[in-house]
Structures are given as C-alpha cells and as structure tokens.
Write an enzyme that holds these catalytic residues in place. Structure first.
Site, PDB file in Angstrom:
ATOM      1  N   HIS A  31      37.073 -48.330  65.778  1.00  0.00           N
ATOM      2  CA  HIS A  31      37.226 -47.127  64.973  1.00  0.00           C
ATOM      3  C   HIS A  31      37.139 -47.458  63.489  1.00  0.00           C
ATOM      4  O   HIS A  31      36.517 -46.740  62.721  1.00  0.00           O
ATOM      5  CB  HIS A  31      38.590 -46.521  65.297  1.00  0.00           C
ATOM      6  CG  HIS A  31      38.739 -45.117  64.832  1.00  0.00           C
ATOM      7  ND1 HIS A  31      38.068 -44.076  65.429  1.00  0.00           N
ATOM      8  CD2 HIS A  31      39.465 -44.573  63.842  1.00  0.00           C
ATOM      9  CE1 HIS A  31      38.381 -42.957  64.817  1.00  0.00           C
ATOM     10  NE2 HIS A  31      39.227 -43.237  63.848  1.00  0.00           N
TER      11      HIS A  31
ATOM     12  N   GLU B 284      34.379 -36.831  64.105  1.00  0.00           N
ATOM     13  CA  GLU B 284      35.177 -38.045  64.323  1.00  0.00           C
ATOM     14  C   GLU B 284      34.285 -39.268  64.544  1.00  0.00           C
ATOM     15  O   GLU B 284      33.419 -39.261  65.425  1.00  0.00           O
ATOM     16  CB  GLU B 284      36.092 -37.830  65.545  1.00  0.00           C
ATOM     17  CG  GLU B 284      37.044 -38.979  65.791  1.00  0.00           C
ATOM     18  CD  GLU B 284      38.052 -38.683  66.913  1.00  0.00           C
ATOM     19  OE1 GLU B 284      38.416 -37.504  67.125  1.00  0.00           O
ATOM     20  OE2 GLU B 284      38.466 -39.646  67.568  1.00  0.00           O
TER      21      GLU B 284
ATOM     22  N   LYS C  68      42.172 -35.346  75.771  1.00  0.00           N
ATOM     23  CA  LYS C  68      41.613 -35.162  74.420  1.00  0.00           C
ATOM     24  C   LYS C  68      40.394 -36.066  74.251  1.00  0.00           C
ATOM     25  O   LYS C  68      39.374 -35.679  73.669  1.00  0.00           O
ATOM     26  CB  LYS C  68      42.685 -35.459  73.360  1.00  0.00           C
ATOM     27  CG  LYS C  68      42.317 -35.034  71.945  1.00  0.00           C
ATOM     28  CD  LYS C  68      41.518 -36.062  71.177  1.00  0.00           C
ATOM     29  CE  LYS C  68      41.204 -35.604  69.764  1.00  0.00           C
ATOM     30  NZ  LYS C  68      40.359 -36.562  69.042  1.00  0.00           N
TER      31      LYS C  68
ATOM     32  N   ASP D 154      30.806 -21.861  73.363  1.00  0.00           N
ATOM     33  CA  ASP D 154      32.158 -21.519  72.899  1.00  0.00           C
ATOM     34  C   ASP D 154      33.131 -22.629  73.327  1.00  0.00           C
ATOM     35  O   ASP D 154      33.573 -22.663  74.475  1.00  0.00           O
ATOM     36  CB  ASP D 154      32.520 -20.164  73.535  1.00  0.00           C
ATOM     37  CG  ASP D 154      33.903 -19.676  73.136  1.00  0.00           C
ATOM     38  OD1 ASP D 154      34.702 -20.468  72.601  1.00  0.00           O
ATOM     39  OD2 ASP D 154      34.183 -18.484  73.379  1.00  0.00           O
TER      40      ASP D 154
HETATM   41  C1  MEV Z   1      40.993 -40.262  70.108  1.00  0.00           C
HETATM   42  O1  MEV Z   1      40.239 -39.229  69.509  1.00  0.00           O
HETATM   43  C2  MEV Z   1      40.886 -40.217  71.613  1.00  0.00           C
HETATM   44  C3  MEV Z   1      41.785 -41.212  72.365  1.00  0.00           C
HETATM   45  O2  MEV Z   1      43.125 -41.066  71.938  1.00  0.00           O
HETATM   46  C4  MEV Z   1      41.652 -40.892  73.840  1.00  0.00           C
HETATM   47  C5  MEV Z   1      42.619 -41.655  74.737  1.00  0.00           C
HETATM   48  O3  MEV Z   1      43.708 -42.046  74.277  1.00  0.00           O
HETATM   49  O4  MEV Z   1      42.268 -41.811  75.915  1.00  0.00           O
HETATM   50  C6  MEV Z   1      41.374 -42.631  72.082  1.00  0.00           C
END
Ligand code: MEV
Length: 426
Positions: A384, A86, A270, A286
């Site tokens: 991004h 990513e 995430k 892992d």
């Molecule tokens: C994207 O890979 C991760 C985010 O969605 C994390 C977040 O929202 O805190 C930007």
C-alpha cells in the site's frame, strides 16, 4: 486460433505512461482506430451530460479509471476497467487475477435477472383472508401490468410471479407484503419494477381492500445472484520467503476468522467491495444498490458473515468461492448516458448483464484474495505504501518525474509523510 488467448496479459503495463497504456489497451482490444473510445476513456462525462443527470449541477468530480490485467473469466480474457480512489486496489486485482489464471481462472455464473418489487398493504381486516384472495387471483394482478413495458417484453423480460408474506405482529399492527417478481433482463431494473408496483396499487386495493402504502423495489436482490470460484495450485502462491502451503493455510485461517466474526466479516467484505464497486462504478451502475444488497445478503442467516470462503481443495489447491446479489445492467440509466461507462462496457466486451455480473463477482473474489494474501503474510502496508507514497509526494508538491523519485525514497527510508516528502523535494 483463439485471438482472445492471453489478451488480458500486459506485462509492465504499470511502467508505461497514460498514453502508452491507452494505445496498448486499444491495440489489445482491436480498437486502435477508435478515437471516440480514446476520448471517452480520457474525459468521461461532460458538463452537458452531467447537467441532465442530477439536479443543481455546478461541475464535475473526477476519479481515476485503472485497468486491471490478467483476468481469465469463464475461459475468456478480460481487461477490467475500475474506477476507484484507493491505491493498491487495481494492482491487487491484477496480481490476484494472475495467480488465478494459473489455476484456470475464474468460473462464474449467475441465476436469473429477477428483481423483487415490494408492496406494503395496511389496514386489512384479515390478512390471512387477503393472502388467499390474492393467491387465487394472482393472474388478475399479474395481467394488469403485463403490457406495461413492451420493450422489456420484446426481449423476454417482464412480470413473472407474485408472492405474499405476512407480518402478524408489529407496532403498526399486522400487515401484508406483496413481492412482485419481475425479470428485468439486461437492465438494472429499478424503473421497470417501481413503475409496475405503483401501477398495481388500485388493482390490489380493489381485490383485497386495505391500503397499499409503500411500493418500491428491494435491493436484497436474492433472485439475481452471481457466483464465482477459483482453484489455485499451492506452488504459485509462494513468494519471497513465503512458502505456498503456508500462504494457502494463512488465507484459509483468515477466511474462517471472517466467517465466524462480524467485525472481521465487515472488513473482509469491504475488501471484496473494493473490487466490486470499482467495476460497478466504471460501468455506470448503482453501487449503493449493490452495497445494500451485499450486506443484507451477508446477514441472511441472522448474523453478519463473509460473502466469500477460502478452503483447501481435494488436490491441496487453494479454493475460493463467492456468492452475492448483483443487480447491474448494461442498458439504461447512467450506463447509457455516461461516455466513460459506455467505454468501460466496450473494454469489458460484455453482451449481457449476466456477463457483466460474472466479471464483477470475479473481481470481488480476486480483490479478496489479494487482501488476504497480503494480510496473512507481509501485511498490507508494504504494498500500500508504495502507491500511497506517490499521492504523498504529489501532496508535497512533486511533479512529473519527481513523483516516483520522491515516493521511492520515502518507501526506502520507511518515512512516508508529507513533511519528509517536502524535505526531499527541497
Ligand atoms: C482495505 O481497503 C481492504 C482490506 O482491509 C480488506 C481486508 O481486510 O480483507 C485490506
């Protein structure tokens, strides 16, 4: 003189080409003549190694390794290898680490290296009785596996304790769960723990009767916790038209959103795992185990919440904290056989699984900061898109120097898509 001071600062690293980056990386680390390290970084796993790792191998699957800069963790400068597909993650971690080092960097710590092996015991006449027999014969059970892993014993690891939990009611009736506590030192430890709990089956059945059914490690490694915290002065948070205090308060508001709402907590976490997994993967560990442990830990109070918290500290600083299970090793498994993983450990300069855990959890917190800083100000798409545009340009057929030219033009024109890239290319 502290030779490590500022080692992880490499201004304009992004603007170099791959060979220049490797050369400066090795110089920074003091490994400039290490040709093996260069080839391990560049090529990683070969087909022969891969063929011994899993079944039915037909090839290799590549992912980029990037180096996150600026990390200062427990007063040590660290260059962090990250394996991830990513865009923006490595850049985000490096930026957040730069902000963090202006407040003294990350302070990280770990608890023990103890893992839990579970045994499910069914068909017992009286589970309370079985529990008291087990507790009064604990030594018999522990002794049965104490010499099972001389290697681990020789470095201070091995069996530690035994706990018993009772499930009084379930659709298969009452049953007993034994938790076998095992110190796995610098190994992730799944093999050691699974071997021990399998070996214990007849010992337990002899003592309490019943039927030992499942015997397997738990990924909720809540005796192997890693924590990191950071305190960032407000003035370093300002950028563009954004005032530092506003950025700080925006991050705190975003953090509270994740604390109280599971939908947001999932995405918040995430973002943390973007950083955590990338280092876990780079070091051959892992990442499914880490993911499983992280999300179970995030639910430990009955509802799913965030693994990190951001608040305003006493001096008005932005204070971030994170805590999560971290069952990683620096010996055994893919860590040992994957040349890329060996290279990653060498770059990190970690001497124990504890040190590796402390780096990983700090990178998770940095990644979280990068996401929340972007989300609470300009949004994530701006940063991004710049990196994403390069992938779009490549997908449209751009090569070499064309990639950046096309990507920059798409971002300027706010039209980042393959069709537009093709048009620019033609
Ligand atoms: C994207 O890979 C991760 C985010 O969605 C994390 C977040 O929202 O805190 C930007």
């Amino acid at each position: 003189m502290d030779l490590n001071k500022d080692m992880s600062r490499i201004p304009d690293f992004y603007d170099l080409d791959v060979d220049e980056r490797i050369s400066i990386l090795l110089k920074k680390l003091g490994f400039e003549d290490d040709m093996d390290l260069t080839s391990s970084i560049k090529s990683g796993l070969d087909l022969d190694n891969a063929n011994n790792m899993i079944e039915n191998v037909v090839g290799l699957y590549g992912l980029p390794i990037g180096i996150a800069t600026n990390f200062l963790i427990n007063e040590r400068d660290v260059l962090v290898p990250m394996v991830i597909e990513e865009a923006s993650v490595v850049a985000g971690a490096s930026l957040a680490a730069k902000l963090a080092r202006m407040g003294g960097g990350f302070q990280a710590e770990t608890t023990s290296n103890e893992m839990i092996g579970q045994m499910q015991v069914l068909d017992l006449e009286n589970i309370d009785n079985a529990k008291s027999i087990l507790m009064s014969n604990k030594d018999v059970v522990l002794d049965s596996v104490k010499d099972l892993d001389p290697m681990l014993n020789s470095v201070g690891g091995g069996i530690r304790d035994l706990e018993v939990r009772l499930v009084q009611e379930s659709t298969i009736g009452p049953f007993l769960i034994i938790h076998v506590i095992y110190d796995t030192c610098d190994a992730m430890g799944a093999n050691a723990v699974n071997t021990a709990v399998e070996y214990m089956k007849p010992v337990v059945e002899d003592l309490i009767g019943g039927r030992v059914h499942l015997r397997i490690l738990s990924n909720l490694a809540d005796r192997r916790i890693a924590r990191a915290c950071v305190s960032i002065p407000t003035n370093v948070l300002s950028f563009g038209t954004y005032d530092g205090e506003k950025v700080r308060d925006g991050i705190v508001e975003a953090s509270i959103f994740a604390e109280v709402d599971s939908y947001r907590a999932s995405t918040h976490n995430k973002g943390i795992m973007n950083g955590v997994d990338a280092v876990v993967m780079a070091t051959g560990n892992d990442w499914r185990a880490i993911e499983a442990g992280a999300h179970a830990y995030a639910s430990r109070q009955g509802s799913y919440t965030s693994l990190s918290k951001w608040s305003v500290g006493v001096e008005g600083n932005l204070v971030g904290e994170i805590e999560m299970p971290m069952a990683v090793g620096i010996i055994g498994g893919a860590t040992r056989v994957h040349p890329g993983a060996q290279a990653a450990l060498k770059i990190l300069g970690v001497a124990s699984s504890k040190e590796l855990s402390e780096v990983i959890v700090s990178v998770g917190l940095a990644q979280n900061l990068a996401s929340l800083r972007a989300l609470s100000t300009e949004g994530i798409q701006k940063g991004h898109m710049g990196l994403h545009a390069r992938q779009v340009a490549i997908a449209a057929g751009a090569e070499g120097d064309q990639i950046n030219v096309i990507a920059d033009q798409m971002v300027t024109d706010k039209k980042v898509n393959v069709k537009y890239a093709e048009r620019l290319l033609s």
